[in-house]
Write an enzyme that holds these catalytic residues in place. Structure first.
Site, short mmCIF file in Angstrom:
data_model
loop_
_atom_site.label_atom_id
_atom_site.label_comp_id
_atom_site.label_asym_id
_atom_site.label_seq_id
_atom_site.Cartn_x
_atom_site.Cartn_y
_atom_site.Cartn_z
N ASP A 61 -1.84 -32.54 10.68
CA ASP A 61 -2.50 -33.40 10.33
C ASP A 61 -2.23 -34.76 9.21
O ASP A 61 -0.89 -35.32 8.80
CB ASP A 61 -3.50 -32.45 9.05
N GLU A 116 0.32 -27.57 14.22
CA GLU A 116 -0.18 -26.79 12.88
C GLU A 116 -1.82 -25.93 13.23
O GLU A 116 -2.03 -24.67 13.01
CB GLU A 116 -0.61 -28.14 12.09
N TYR A 165 1.01 -1.27 -0.11
CA TYR A 165 0.22 0.35 -0.01
C TYR A 165 0.92 1.46 -0.09
O TYR A 165 0.34 2.35 -0.21
CB TYR A 165 -0.79 -0.06 1.58
#
Lengths: 527, 362
Positions: free
Chosen positions: B251, B199, B105
């Site tokens: 996972d 995680e 920006y």
């Protein structure tokens, strides 16, 4: 039981009954055809006289009607050769009378352009026509009508005045029914295109609303007059052959062939007659009808005649066509224009020449929408109707892959094609478009490709210039930023000087610009 | 306040400042010499990224490229890089930090050089890292914060206004956001003897609640998916400088495996940087073997999962036996399981049973 009545009709009567074939099919088309016939007659009259035409045309509305079909007065004045007093009544009052029934290129060949217009005016308004003409001596003014049934002029008045100012030319004034409002844009376009292929002519047109359209000449130069020639054996038919037989003074077939046809010499005459199985010593008058048929058929097959003589043709020429197109399309120095006049060629024994001009550039994209705008001429007459049926449309839109020439769907392009010939292969009696004779189609295609090759060069150079400019733009945009932030980044007050770098980037631009200016004269060879 | 800490971070700041200024000097004098400016840097193209088995991570090869302003395609990124270097130096001077998104920006309004999207500005920042051979954190540009740390670790801040202040990371039960302040802090002391990397946020919260940090004497780190570089850097420091073994818990699917692998061996994207990989880290689950051993509720592997597994199988980072074995089993059973799958046996099962068993095993 009905009784069948057999009668012959005069040519005037024939055209009276079938006026649509001469282009007088409806009120608006009638205005167009009337102007066209008279304007072309005037141009021819000036060309014969070798004076740059000054033509004044005026269309005045005399009476309006509710159906949209009004009565107009049409007046045309030229500075052409004029007509001998005794010829005036026949020339304008008799169908199929004229000076154009010889074999050379001329604008009209029906010999009825002027007369059919007068005929149409007469049958729609029942008013006489006024003809004023002088060949330099006294001025003769005729008021006359046509005796349609007997195909002869009906003189109502004839006055002779002194010609103090040595005026030469012809004035025709007639009344006719028509509808100007619907044909206005076509008519103006027609005159504009006429001015394009006759850049030596000045044409003034005053329309029924009093608006004046002036098409100024761009040169005094006129193309050379075509010469009259004998027909070529390939293009002769049985009837023409029979006529030559009936009038010939030659005593044997060999001299007959040499005398009455072009491209035939001693040896080719002998060889040809041998191929037709006719004895060279045969007396022409002793030929039987089946011999004539045999000769005409053999002539079509025989391939050793010289090519048809193009001296009877009058192409506009690259220089004049360029002048005409430049002035009427308002091209500037920066626009691209390439004109190509091809070498003569033949189809079915008729010589023809194709001329092509391609115009491209800012002036064109301002005036025309994207795509290819086609302008067609046949024997220097603009063809404005039935564009997509003609050979030119086919050559441009079917036979040429334009992307080869860097021309794409949105590229604005004007292609003008002029075909001149002793016999234009019109497809219909309306004479609005040319048939796709293979030889003509090939020549038109070659001429366009020829010019398009130059266009491709021009476009690719334009692209390169645009590319170079864009490069310069980009460097011009970023280098100052690099200078600014490298100075800030290294705690300096002064920015480094980027001028030498910008100069290095733009160095090649003037070179390319110079090349692009040279373009139109770069390649002009016929191939 | 510790003199040593301040001096170290101040030295780092000064050398970053000098190397940024150096770039300005080079470009400035190139232009003064009527030369189109250019910068030499290591190529980041895929054929120049090689796996170094010694380091256990990807590194850049020897090929270099010149980003040259004479090249019409290079001049815009070149200009952006000079601007970004200037912007970074401003940050360093002002002792401000910024985020990748803010840099994107900040260029707005800089006609002609503003970035078309954040990925463009991210790329330029990475170029600057390569050119300077420094991570962007050195010039105070950080990613968005999303990962967190919790456990008995005392840190000492170096950020302006907090210099020398200390904090213990058990002070806040939601965990402490890993932002610029944590990343730039010095690690003073810890009683933990291991790092447990998780995680997912939900599992991290569960472990905090169940006092896993006490139970296992561990620091807990939540990566929130693929771990940000600052988090990887912290894991690296804890392992390398403080000797804490690192256990990673993700996972049981190809994406989870890879989260663990990036922590261990780094990513191709960061091949130009050191100090992000933790080769000694251990992936402890969820393994495909666990799915079988614990009879976890599963989902079927999707086509996309299968494709990814096959890619991983040939990836040089996955040469080790464990990896190959687990990938093969995943492929064989065609199933995957999430961390939450252990909830089947009760909310505390994972802390009471599974983790102790796994930590024992490795």
């Amino acid at each position: 039981m009905t009784q069948v009545v057999y009668q012959s009709i005069s040519p005037s009567d024939f055209f009276y009954r079938n006026r649509e074939i001469a282009g007088f099919s409806n009120p608006s088309r009638a205005i167009y055809s009337a102007v066209r016939e008279l304007l072309e007659n005037s141009l021819d009259a000036c060309e014969v006289q070798r004076v740059p035409p000054d033509i004044y045309l005026r269309l005045t509305e005399l009476a309006a009607s509710e159906t949209g079909s009004n009565i107009y007065m049409l007046r045309i004045e030229d500075n052409g050769t004029g007509l001998p007093s005794d010829q005036i009544p026949n020339c304008f009052g008799k169908v199929f009378y004229g000076s154009k029934y010889i074999l050379k290129q001329a604008r009209g060949t029906f010999g009825l352009g002027g007369t059919i217009t007068i005929l149409y005016g007469q049958i729609t308004t029942h008013e006489p026509v006024t003809i004023v003409s002088s060949i330099g001596g006294d001025i003769h003014e005729y008021e006359m009508m046509i005796d349609i049934e007997h195909n002869r002029p009906l003189i109502l008045g004839h006055t002779v005045t002194k010609n103090k100012k040595a005026w030469r030319g012809t004035v025709v004034q007639l009344q006719l029914e028509g509808d100007y409002s619907r044909i206005k844009s076509r008519l103006i376009e027609y005159i504009k295109q006429t001015a394009m292929v006759n850049p030596f002519a000045s044409i003034t047109f005053v329309d029924p609303r009093g608006r004046l359209f002036r098409f100024e000449r761009g040169t005094e130069k006129m193309p050379p007059l075509p010469s009259a020639v004998n027909p070529h054996p390939h293009g002769v038919d049985v009837e023409a052959f029979r006529r030559f037989i009936s009038i010939t003074k030659t005593r044997n077939m060999k001299t007959f062939m040499i005398e009455h046809f072009q491209g035939v010499r001693q040896t080719s005459a002998e060889k040809f007659l041998k191929s037709a199985d006719i004895n060279p010593k045969t007396k022409p008058s002793s030929l039987k009808p089946e011999d004539i048929v045999k000769l005409v058929r053999a002539a079509r097959k025989y391939s050793d005649f010289k090519r048809p003589d193009p001296s009877c043709l009058s192409p506009i020429g690259e220089e004049l066509l360029e002048t005409g197109i430049r002035k009427e399309l308002k091209l500037t120095e920066d626009d691209f224009l390439k004109v190509v006049t091809r070498k003569p060629s033949t189809y079915l024994g008729y010589p023809f020449i194709v001329e092509v001009a391609i115009a491209y550039g800012k002036s064109i994209s301002k005036q025309f929408k994207g795509g290819i705008t086609i302008i067609r001429f046949a024997n220097r007459i603009p063809l404005l109707f039935d564009e997509s049926s003609g050979v030119v449309w086919k050559a441009i839109n079917r036979n040429i892959n334009w992307s080869t020439y860097k021309v794409f769907g949105d590229t604005s392009l004007v292609i003008a094609v002029h075909v001149c010939s002793t016999k234009i292969p019109y497809k219909t009696v309306g004479k609005e478009y040319m048939a796709d004779q293979p030889e003509v189609e090939r020549e038109v295609g070659n001429a366009i490709r020829n010019a398009a090759r130059n266009l491709r060069l021009y476009i690719s150079r334009s692209i390169r210039i645009a590319h170079e400019r864009r490069r310069l733009d980009i460097f011009g945009k970023y280098l100052p930023k690099i200078a600014e932030f490298s100075a800030k980044l290294s705690d300096r007050e002064e920015q480094p000087d980027i001028e030498p770098l910008l100069k290095a980037v733009s160095a090649s631009i003037p070179e390319v610009e110079r090349k692009i200016k040279e373009m139109p004269t770069l390649v002009g060879e016929n191939s | 306040m510790s003199e040593r800490t301040v001096r170290a971070s101040e030295r780092r700041r000064e050398s970053t400042d000098a190397s940024l200024k150096q770039i300005g000097n080079i470009i400035y004098s190139q232009i003064q010499n009527r030369e189109f400016p250019w910068i030499m840097m290591q190529s980041r193209s895929t054929d120049n990224i090689v796996y170094d088995p010694e380091l256990g991570q990807y590194i850049l090869g020897s090929r270099t490229i010149r980003r040259h302003s004479r090249n019409i395609r290079h001049i815009r990124p070149f200009t952006q890089m000079v601007w970004t270097a200037w912007f970074a130096r401003e940050l360093v001077h002002l002792r401000k930090t910024s985020t990748l998104r803010e840099v994107y920006y900040s260029a707005r309004g800089q006609a002609d050089i503003e970035f078309k999207g954040q990925s463009e500005s991210d790329g330029i920042i990475t170029d600057l890292e390569v050119a300077l051979n420094r991570p962007r954190e050195d010039f105070n540009i950080f990613p968005e914060e999303r990962s967190a740390i919790f456990g008995d670790l005392t840190i000492e801040y170096t950020v302006p206004g907090y210099e020398g202040r200390r904090m213990n990371l058990t002070d806040h039960p939601d965990g402490v956001m890993i932002g610029p302040a944590v990343t730039s802090s010095e690690f003073v002391e810890t009683s933990a003897d291991k790092v447990l990397v998780i995680e997912k946020g939900a599992m991290f919260t569960r472990l905090v609640e169940e006092k896993a940090h006490d139970k296992f004497n561990a620091l807990l780190i939540h990566t929130a998916g693929q771990s940000p570089r600052s988090t990887r850097n912290i894991i690296h420091r804890l392992n390398k400088n403080h000797g804490l073994p690192v256990y990673i818990f993700t996972d049981g699917d190809p994406w989870g495996i890879h989260i663990a692998m990036v922590i261990i061996s780094g990513s191709a994207n960061a091949a130009h940087l050191r100090g992000l990989a933790t080769p000694e880290g251990k992936w402890i689950g969820v393994w495909a073997t666990d799915i079988l051993d614990y009879k976890l509720p599963t989902e079927n592997l999707t086509d996309n999962d299968l494709k990814r597994l096959k890619e991983l199988k040939t990836d040089p980072r996955y040469k080790g036996d464990i990896w190959q074995r687990e990938i093969d089993i995943f492929l064989k059973i065609g199933k995957k399981a999430e961390l939450e799958a252990f909830s089947r046996y009760g909310l505390t099962y994972i802390v009471d049973e599974y983790l102790p068993a796994k930590l024992e095993a490795v």
